[in-house]
Design a protein around this motif. Structure first.
Motif, mmCIF file in Angstrom:
data_model
loop_
_atom_site.group_PDB
_atom_site.id
_atom_site.type_symbol
_atom_site.label_atom_id
_atom_site.label_comp_id
_atom_site.label_asym_id
_atom_site.label_seq_id
_atom_site.Cartn_x
_atom_site.Cartn_y
_atom_site.Cartn_z
ATOM 1 N N UNK A 98 -8.322 18.735 -5.017
ATOM 2 C CA UNK A 98 -9.525 17.932 -4.798
ATOM 3 C C UNK A 98 -10.682 18.443 -5.646
ATOM 4 N N UNK A 99 -10.852 19.753 -5.719
ATOM 5 C CA UNK A 99 -11.955 20.325 -6.498
ATOM 6 C C UNK A 99 -11.885 19.904 -7.960
ATOM 7 N N UNK A 100 -10.666 19.745 -8.467
ATOM 8 C CA UNK A 100 -10.513 19.318 -9.858
ATOM 9 C C UNK A 100 -11.106 17.944 -10.097
ATOM 10 N N UNK A 101 -10.870 17.025 -9.172
ATOM 11 C CA UNK A 101 -11.418 15.671 -9.318
ATOM 12 C C UNK A 101 -12.931 15.659 -9.159
ATOM 13 N N UNK A 102 -13.439 16.464 -8.227
ATOM 14 C CA UNK A 102 -14.886 16.542 -8.033
ATOM 15 C C UNK A 102 -15.554 17.114 -9.280
ATOM 16 N N UNK A 107 -13.576 11.717 -8.883
ATOM 17 C CA UNK A 107 -13.354 11.465 -7.467
ATOM 18 C C UNK A 107 -13.980 10.139 -7.034
ATOM 19 N N UNK A 108 -15.103 9.772 -7.666
ATOM 20 C CA UNK A 108 -15.751 8.508 -7.333
ATOM 21 C C UNK A 108 -14.866 7.319 -7.656
ATOM 22 N N UNK A 109 -14.163 7.391 -8.795
ATOM 23 C CA UNK A 109 -13.252 6.318 -9.178
ATOM 24 C C UNK A 109 -12.104 6.208 -8.186
ATOM 25 N N UNK A 110 -11.566 7.347 -7.776
ATOM 26 C CA UNK A 110 -10.471 7.351 -6.797
ATOM 27 C C UNK A 110 -10.910 6.736 -5.476
ATOM 28 N N UNK A 111 -12.119 7.123 -5.022
ATOM 29 C CA UNK A 111 -12.611 6.642 -3.733
ATOM 30 C C UNK A 111 -13.106 5.202 -3.795
ATOM 31 N N UNK A 112 -13.256 4.654 -5.003
ATOM 32 C CA UNK A 112 -13.638 3.245 -5.129
ATOM 33 C C UNK A 112 -12.466 2.322 -4.806
ATOM 34 N N UNK A 113 -11.276 2.877 -4.790
ATOM 35 C CA UNK A 113 -10.086 2.119 -4.414
ATOM 36 C C UNK A 113 -10.040 1.992 -2.888
ATOM 37 N N UNK A 114 -9.233 1.067 -2.366
ATOM 38 C CA UNK A 114 -9.131 0.920 -0.906
ATOM 39 C C UNK A 114 -8.349 2.082 -0.277
ATOM 40 N N UNK A 116 -9.071 5.927 1.968
ATOM 41 C CA UNK A 116 -10.039 6.810 2.633
ATOM 42 C C UNK A 116 -9.976 8.209 2.041
ATOM 43 N N UNK A 117 -10.995 8.989 2.324
ATOM 44 C CA UNK A 117 -11.017 10.372 1.848
ATOM 45 C C UNK A 117 -9.866 11.167 2.469
ATOM 46 N N UNK A 255 -9.302 20.257 6.568
ATOM 47 C CA UNK A 255 -9.677 19.888 5.200
ATOM 48 C C UNK A 255 -10.068 18.419 5.114
ATOM 49 N N UNK A 256 -9.299 17.564 5.776
ATOM 50 C CA UNK A 256 -9.574 16.127 5.756
ATOM 51 C C UNK A 256 -10.908 15.815 6.428
ATOM 52 N N UNK A 257 -11.149 16.426 7.585
ATOM 53 C CA UNK A 257 -12.391 16.179 8.315
ATOM 54 C C UNK A 257 -13.599 16.676 7.521
ATOM 55 N N UNK A 258 -13.453 17.836 6.906
ATOM 56 C CA UNK A 258 -14.574 18.368 6.119
ATOM 57 C C UNK A 258 -14.875 17.450 4.933
ATOM 58 N N UNK A 259 -13.848 16.992 4.255
ATOM 59 C CA UNK A 259 -14.050 16.142 3.090
ATOM 60 C C UNK A 259 -14.620 14.786 3.495
ATOM 61 N N UNK A 260 -14.255 14.268 4.672
ATOM 62 C CA UNK A 260 -14.818 13.010 5.169
ATOM 63 C C UNK A 260 -16.336 13.105 5.349
ATOM 64 N N UNK A 261 -16.803 14.273 5.767
ATOM 65 C CA UNK A 261 -18.218 14.446 6.076
ATOM 66 C C UNK A 261 -19.028 15.032 4.920
ATOM 67 N N UNK A 262 -18.348 15.372 3.872
ATOM 68 C CA UNK A 262 -19.033 16.032 2.758
ATOM 69 C C UNK A 262 -19.820 15.037 1.909
ATOM 70 N N UNK A 263 -20.992 15.470 1.494
ATOM 71 C CA UNK A 263 -21.839 14.659 0.624
ATOM 72 C C UNK A 263 -21.429 14.898 -0.825
ATOM 73 N N UNK A 264 -20.923 13.852 -1.476
ATOM 74 C CA UNK A 264 -20.474 13.974 -2.866
ATOM 75 C C UNK A 264 -21.477 13.385 -3.852
#
Length: 266
Positions: A98-102, A107-114, A116-117, A255-264
Motif C-alpha cells: 500500500x505504501x508504494x501506491x501512496x 492510490x487515488x486512481x485505484x480508489x477511483x474504481x468501484x 473500497x479501501x 490494517x484495513x480499518x486504519x486505511x479506511x480512516x486515514x486521510x490521504x
C-alpha cells in the motif's frame, strides 16, 4: 478484490520463482554438506552444547544434535532461513504494497474504481499467498530430493508439515509489514518499520525464552512456529497454529480499518 489479488500476484510471480531458486541453491549447499558434518558430528554437538542459551535458541532452535538429518536441517536451514530470513522478507514485501501506491500517487486512481479501501488492502495482502505457496512447494521438493540424493531418509509427512505450518507464520509476519504499509507514506520507511518489527520480535523471543521474562516473548510469532518440534519430534501444535491464524486476521482487520480512516488528501 480478487482482480487486485490476481494482478498483484502475477507481478510477484517472477520474484517468487527467483526467491525459490535462491533457496534451492541454499538447500543444495546445506544438504550436500551433511555427510561431512555427520562424520564429525560429536565435535559439532559439543560445540552446540557450549553455546550460550540465547545463541542456541536464535540459530539452532531447540535442536540438541546435528548428527541426524532432521536436526541438521532445522539448525542449518529452517531456523535461520524460515524463522528469520523469510519472515523478514515477507514483512518487507508486504510493507511495500500500500505504501508504494501512496508514495507513487497512484492510490487515488485505484480508489477511483468501484472498490473500497478495505478491498484494496485485503486484495494486496492476499496477492502474497500464491508466491508463498510456490516458494514452499518448490523448496519442499528440493529438500526431499536433496536428502534422498545424499543417501538419507526423512519423514515426508513431517517435512510437509514444517512447510505447511510456516505459511500462517510467514503470513503473520507479512501482516506486520502490511500494518506498516498503511501507516506510512514512504515505501522505504514502511519496509524498514515492518522488517525491523519482525526482527525485533524475533530477538524478544530469543532473549526472553526460558527466563523470568518469558511472557514478554509471547507476542513474538516465532514463539508459535517451532520447526524442530515438527521435524524432529513429529509434533505440531494446533494451539500455536490457531494463534498465528488469529494474528493474521487481527492484523489484516487492523490494517484495513486504519486505511479506511486515514486521510490521504495530503
Amino acid at each position: 478484490m480478487f482482480e487486485i489479488t490476481s494482478f498483484e500476484a502475477g507481478r510477484r510471480l517472477r520474484g517468487s520463482v527467483l526467491l525459490a531458486g535462491a533457496l534451492v541453491a541454499l538447500i543444495a549447499l546445506t544438504v550436500g554438506l551433511f555427510p561431512s558434518i555427520q562424520e564429525t558430528g560429536a565435535d559439532f554437538d559439543a560445540y552446540l552444547e557450549s553455546l550460550p542459551p540465547e545463541a542456541r535458541r536464535a540459530f539452532v532452535g531447540n535442536v540438541t544434535t546435528l548428527t541426524t538429518i532432521e536436526g541438521y536441517l532445522v539448525s542449518q536451514l529452517y531456523q535461520f532461513g524460515w524463522v528469520l530470513l523469510l519472515a523478514i522478507y515477507y514483512a518487507y514485501a508486504a510493507a511495500g504494497t500500500v505504501a508504494g501506491e501512496v508514495e507513487r500517487g497512484t492510490v487515488g486512481l485505484t480508489l477511483s474504481l468501484p472498490v473500497s479501501r478495505t478491498r484494496v488492502v485485503v486484495g494486496k495482502f492476499l496477492s502474497l499467498v500464491p508466491g508463498l505457496l510456490v516458494v514452499n512447494t518448490i523448496t519442499f521438493l528440493a529438500v526431499y530430493l536433496g536428502v534422498a540424493l545424499v543417501g538419507e531418509s526423512i519423514d515426508v509427512v513431517d517435512l510437509l508439515a514444517v512447510h505447511a505450518a510456516s505459511i500462517p507464520y510467514l503470513l503473520a509476519c507479512a501482516g506486520v509489514g502490511l500494518l506498516a504499509s498503511v501507516a506510512f507514506d514512504a515505501t522505504r520507511r514502511a519496509q524498514t518499520a515492518g522488517a525491523g518489527a519482525v526482527f525485533g520480535l524475533f530477538l524478544l523471543d530469543t532473549f526472553t525464552f526460558d527466563t523470568d521474562y518469558e511472557w514478554l516473548g509471547d507476542v513474538a510469532f516465532s514463539r508459535y512456529f517451532d520447526p524442530g518440534a515438527i521435524l524432529v519430534d513429529g509434533e505440531i501444535s494446533a494451539a500455536d497454529l490457531s494463534v498465528l491464524l488469529v494474528a493474521v486476521i487481527v492484523l489484516l482487520v487492523a490494517s484495513s480499518e486504519y486505511f479506511e480512516r486515514r486521510d490521504l488528501s495530503g
